[in-house]
Design a protein around this motif. Structure first.
Motif, PDB file in Angstrom:
ATOM      1  N   ILE A 161       0.862  -1.180   0.000  1.00 44.66           N
ATOM      2  CA  ILE A 161       0.000   0.000   0.000  1.00 44.66           C
ATOM      3  C   ILE A 161       0.900   1.233   0.000  1.00 44.66           C
ATOM      4  O   ILE A 161       1.827   1.333   0.803  1.00 44.66           O
ATOM      5  N   THR A 162       0.619   2.181  -0.893  1.00 44.06           N
ATOM      6  CA  THR A 162       1.391   3.415  -0.958  1.00 44.06           C
ATOM      7  C   THR A 162       0.449   4.607  -0.970  1.00 44.06           C
ATOM      8  O   THR A 162      -0.695   4.506  -1.412  1.00 44.06           O
ATOM      9  N   PHE A 163       0.937   5.733  -0.494  1.00 43.03           N
ATOM     10  CA  PHE A 163       0.155   6.963  -0.498  1.00 43.03           C
ATOM     11  C   PHE A 163       0.034   7.508  -1.913  1.00 43.03           C
ATOM     12  O   PHE A 163       0.979   7.438  -2.701  1.00 43.03           O
ATOM     13  N   ALA A 164      -1.123   8.088  -2.225  1.00 44.86           N
ATOM     14  CA  ALA A 164      -1.327   8.753  -3.509  1.00 44.86           C
ATOM     15  C   ALA A 164      -0.989  10.237  -3.397  1.00 44.86           C
ATOM     16  O   ALA A 164      -0.812  10.904  -4.405  1.00 44.86           O
ATOM     17  N   ASN A 165      -0.885  10.761  -2.175  1.00 43.29           N
ATOM     18  CA  ASN A 165      -0.528  12.168  -1.945  1.00 43.29           C
ATOM     19  C   ASN A 165       0.961  12.390  -2.203  1.00 43.29           C
ATOM     20  O   ASN A 165       1.735  11.447  -2.292  1.00 43.29           O
ATOM     21  N   ASP A 166       1.347  13.670  -2.260  1.00 46.64           N
ATOM     22  CA  ASP A 166       2.766  14.022  -2.271  1.00 46.64           C
ATOM     23  C   ASP A 166       3.370  13.604  -0.940  1.00 46.64           C
ATOM     24  O   ASP A 166       2.666  13.409   0.047  1.00 46.64           O
ATOM     25  N   PRO A 220      -7.574  -4.852   4.128  1.00 49.18           N
ATOM     26  CA  PRO A 220      -7.475  -4.104   5.384  1.00 49.18           C
ATOM     27  C   PRO A 220      -6.117  -3.407   5.506  1.00 49.18           C
ATOM     28  O   PRO A 220      -5.080  -3.993   5.210  1.00 49.18           O
ATOM     29  N   VAL A 221      -6.154  -2.141   5.926  1.00 50.47           N
ATOM     30  CA  VAL A 221      -4.940  -1.345   6.089  1.00 50.47           C
ATOM     31  C   VAL A 221      -4.896  -0.753   7.489  1.00 50.47           C
ATOM     32  O   VAL A 221      -5.901  -0.721   8.199  1.00 50.47           O
ATOM     33  N   GLU A 222      -3.715  -0.273   7.863  1.00 47.87           N
ATOM     34  CA  GLU A 222      -3.519   0.402   9.144  1.00 47.87           C
ATOM     35  C   GLU A 222      -2.768   1.697   8.863  1.00 47.87           C
ATOM     36  O   GLU A 222      -1.728   1.698   8.196  1.00 47.87           O
ATOM     37  N   LEU A 223      -3.293   2.820   9.371  1.00 53.55           N
ATOM     38  CA  LEU A 223      -2.685   4.141   9.196  1.00 53.55           C
ATOM     39  C   LEU A 223      -2.215   4.632  10.556  1.00 53.55           C
ATOM     40  O   LEU A 223      -2.975   4.597  11.523  1.00 53.55           O
ATOM     41  N   ILE A 249       1.473   4.045   6.292  1.00 55.01           N
ATOM     42  CA  ILE A 249       0.371   3.109   6.104  1.00 55.01           C
ATOM     43  C   ILE A 249       0.926   1.771   5.649  1.00 55.01           C
ATOM     44  O   ILE A 249       2.020   1.700   5.072  1.00 55.01           O
ATOM     45  N   ARG A 250       0.185   0.713   5.911  1.00 54.52           N
ATOM     46  CA  ARG A 250       0.564  -0.623   5.454  1.00 54.52           C
ATOM     47  C   ARG A 250      -0.671  -1.497   5.358  1.00 54.52           C
ATOM     48  O   ARG A 250      -1.697  -1.228   6.004  1.00 54.52           O
ATOM     49  N   ALA A 251      -0.556  -2.510   4.532  1.00 53.97           N
ATOM     50  CA  ALA A 251      -1.538  -3.582   4.583  1.00 53.97           C
ATOM     51  C   ALA A 251      -1.284  -4.291   5.910  1.00 53.97           C
ATOM     52  O   ALA A 251      -0.148  -4.357   6.373  1.00 53.97           O
TER      53      ALA A 251
END
Length: 158
Positions: free
Chosen positions: A44-49, A70-73, A109-111
């Motif tokens: 999982i990667t961020f789409a933001n800058d 499912p992810v965890e932020l 963030i991560r899966a």
């Protein structure tokens, strides 16, 4: 003689089934103890800058999660993520954060079965109180000027 050949064939079939069952059992138990590679895990990667700025104390964080896993932020005040706080667990692909005071925040963030992403750095710097009062005074001046022109025009028509 025919009876003897039938018994030998039946015993041979029984032994081959037994050997096949043992082989399947061996393969199954071996597969249970093999190490699982994280390269197969969802990333999982961020789409933001990677560096974000906010002057209002809110931000929308987006990440790539097409499979809805499912992810965890997490958020931290230090780049090393000491004493990180979990903000979200679920399968969405974005989260709106608001009410943030001035400061620098770090997000990752991560899966839930994967590795942590690169961090996103958010700098929150609210407008100064002087700037807010100047904008308020400018708005009041424009409002009163328009009201005066309208009232003056109405008085000239009568």
């Amino acid at each position: 003689m025919l009876l003897f050949k039938f018994k030998a064939c039946a015993q041979h079939t029984h032994l081959s089934r037994l050997l096949l069952l043992q082989l399947k059992l061996l393969l199954f138990t071996t597969a249970l103890f093999l190490p699982v590679s994280n390269s197969c895990a969802e990333s999982i990667t961020f789409a933001n800058d990677r560096h974000l700025e906010s002057d209002a104390g809110y931000i929308l964080l987006n990440w790539n999660n097409q499979k809805r896993i499912p992810v965890e932020l997490q958020r931290a005040d230090q780049p090393a993520f000491e004493q990180a706080t979990t903000l979200y667990r679920g399968n969405n692909s974005s989260l709106m954060l608001s009410g943030l005071p001035n400061g620098t925040y770090y997000y990752r963030i991560r899966a839930q079965t994967g590795t942590w992403s690169d961090k996103v750095i958010l700098n929150v710097t609210h407008h100064s109180l002087i700037k807010a009062w100047l904008l308020f005074a400018l708005g009041a001046f424009v409002f009163l000027s328009i009201a005066w022109v309208i009232m003056r025009g109405a008085a000239d028509e009568s």
